[in-house]
Design a protein around this motif. Structure first.
Motif, PDB file in Angstrom:
ATOM      1  N   ASP A  55       1.154  -1.346   0.414  1.00  0.00           N
ATOM      2  CA  ASP A  55       0.020  -0.030  -0.389  1.00  0.00           C
ATOM      3  C   ASP A  55       0.965   1.562   0.090  1.00  0.00           C
ATOM      4  O   ASP A  55       2.130   1.477   0.963  1.00  0.00           O
ATOM      5  N   VAL A  56       0.396   2.608  -0.587  1.00  0.00           N
ATOM      6  CA  VAL A  56       1.139   3.824  -0.814  1.00  0.00           C
ATOM      7  C   VAL A  56       1.736   4.196   0.780  1.00  0.00           C
ATOM      8  O   VAL A  56       2.712   4.397   0.985  1.00  0.00           O
ATOM      9  N   ARG A  57       0.055   4.769   0.811  1.00  0.00           N
ATOM     10  CA  ARG A  57       0.090   5.519   2.242  1.00  0.00           C
ATOM     11  C   ARG A  57      -0.001   4.138   3.776  1.00  0.00           C
ATOM     12  O   ARG A  57      -0.399   3.673   4.307  1.00  0.00           O
ATOM     13  N   LYS A  77       9.643  -8.721  -6.672  1.00  0.00           N
ATOM     14  CA  LYS A  77       8.839  -7.837  -7.330  1.00  0.00           C
ATOM     15  C   LYS A  77       8.030  -7.302  -6.489  1.00  0.00           C
ATOM     16  O   LYS A  77       7.228  -7.840  -5.647  1.00  0.00           O
ATOM     17  N   ALA A  78       7.220  -6.012  -6.823  1.00  0.00           N
ATOM     18  CA  ALA A  78       6.580  -5.182  -5.706  1.00  0.00           C
ATOM     19  C   ALA A  78       4.968  -4.550  -6.448  1.00  0.00           C
ATOM     20  O   ALA A  78       5.455  -4.215  -7.843  1.00  0.00           O
ATOM     21  N   LEU A  79       3.990  -4.637  -5.864  1.00  0.00           N
ATOM     22  CA  LEU A  79       2.824  -4.743  -6.742  1.00  0.00           C
ATOM     23  C   LEU A  79       2.209  -3.499  -6.025  1.00  0.00           C
ATOM     24  O   LEU A  79       1.988  -4.239  -4.814  1.00  0.00           O
ATOM     25  N   VAL A  80       2.504  -2.307  -6.493  1.00  0.00           N
ATOM     26  CA  VAL A  80       0.898  -1.185  -5.755  1.00  0.00           C
ATOM     27  C   VAL A  80       0.206  -0.926  -5.238  1.00  0.00           C
ATOM     28  O   VAL A  80      -0.657  -1.043  -6.670  1.00  0.00           O
ATOM     29  N   LEU A  81      -1.227  -1.254  -4.404  1.00  0.00           N
ATOM     30  CA  LEU A  81      -2.183  -0.819  -4.827  1.00  0.00           C
ATOM     31  C   LEU A  81      -2.493   0.704  -3.248  1.00  0.00           C
ATOM     32  O   LEU A  81      -1.589   0.527  -2.919  1.00  0.00           O
ATOM     33  N   THR A  82      -3.928   0.926  -3.925  1.00  0.00           N
ATOM     34  CA  THR A  82      -3.548   2.362  -2.966  1.00  0.00           C
ATOM     35  C   THR A  82      -5.083   2.577  -3.655  1.00  0.00           C
ATOM     36  O   THR A  82      -5.747   2.448  -4.629  1.00  0.00           O
ATOM     37  N   LEU A 103      -5.459  -0.338  -7.748  1.00  0.00           N
ATOM     38  CA  LEU A 103      -6.146   0.619  -7.349  1.00  0.00           C
ATOM     39  C   LEU A 103      -6.868   0.274  -6.635  1.00  0.00           C
ATOM     40  O   LEU A 103      -7.594  -0.747  -7.071  1.00  0.00           O
ATOM     41  N   LYS A 104      -7.509   0.223  -5.368  1.00  0.00           N
ATOM     42  CA  LYS A 104      -7.916  -0.859  -4.273  1.00  0.00           C
ATOM     43  C   LYS A 104      -9.700  -0.596  -5.060  1.00  0.00           C
ATOM     44  O   LYS A 104      -9.895  -2.010  -4.144  1.00  0.00           O
ATOM     45  N   ASP A 105     -10.096  -0.447  -5.624  1.00  0.00           N
ATOM     46  CA  ASP A 105     -11.551  -0.667  -6.210  1.00  0.00           C
ATOM     47  C   ASP A 105     -11.045  -1.664  -7.265  1.00  0.00           C
ATOM     48  O   ASP A 105     -11.824  -2.290  -7.721  1.00  0.00           O
TER      49      ASP A 105
END
Length: 218
Positions: A55-57, A77-82, A103-105
């Motif tokens: 998660d970003v924040r 490997k990184a997968l960013v979810l926010t 995105l988290k949706d």
């Protein structure tokens, strides 16, 4: 062989929900959960997962900094979810080394698909941010990763592959376009990345634009 994943999110319900979705898949195993970026880095170093879903924040160490450290010091490997559809987060995540941004949706099936795609060595962006990312990165970046002369290292076919990557095409779409096998396309893509010193397909897309091989809007 199971895909090993670390899930990092400071919201316990979100973290547990994501972990539950992934752990329910026959080919994915969540090996650890982390409540902040520092814990995520430690979990990755301890468990050596294939994917870190970040998660970003988050407190202490945010997701962008955690992604940078994970990508620079491990093979994960990184997968960013926010929840935030914000360009600056996208740029930060990709420059930190992330292989994907969602995105988290995102639907649960798309989340699972993203983990599999990134683990397989490809890159993935949420469709809502892909075009804007490319156009804005081309405008903002003062120093392209590869000059037009740098493309001389590529064969004619490899330049063609890079141009199709720049148009956002998948391996399957490129294979259909060129009437070759996906295995052949994958081999060409690997050669392009190696010759140009690029980390992944996302950097290849940006390179195709910044070198002038593909024009914005084409």
């Amino acid at each position: 062989m199971s895909i090993r994943v670390v899930v990092a999110d400071d919201q316990e319900l979100a973290r547990s929900g994501i972990a539950m979705i992934l752990d329910a898949q026959p080919d994915i195993t969540v090996v650890a959960e982390a409540e902040d970026g520092a814990a995520a880095i430690e979990a990755v170093r301890r468990h050596e997962p294939d994917i870190a879903l970040v998660d970003v924040r988050m407190p202490n160490v945010d997701g962008i900094e955690a992604t940078k450290i994970i990508c620079a010091t491990t093979a994960t490997k990184a997968l960013v979810l926010t929840t935030f559809d914000n360009d600056d987060y996208v740029y930060g995540a990709l420059h930190a080394g992330a292989s994907g941004f969602l995105l988290k949706d995102t639907r649960r099936d798309d989340l699972v698909h993203a983990v599999r795609v990134v683990c397989a060595g490809e890159s993935l962006l949420a469709p809502t941010v892909t075009r804007r990312l490319i156009d804005d990165v081309v405008r903002r970046n003062a120093r392209p990763p590869v000059s037009p002369r740098g493309l001389e290292a590529l064969t004619g076919r490899e330049r063609e592959i890079l141009a199709l990557l720049g148009r956002g095409m998948s391996n399957a779409e490129i294979a259909a376009e060129l009437v070759v096998s996906e295995h052949t396309v994958k081999s060409h893509v690997s050669n392009v990345l190696a010759k140009l010193g690029l980390r992944d397909r996302i950097q290849a897309v940006i390179c195709a634009y910044e070198s002038g091989l593909v024009q914005p809007g084409s």
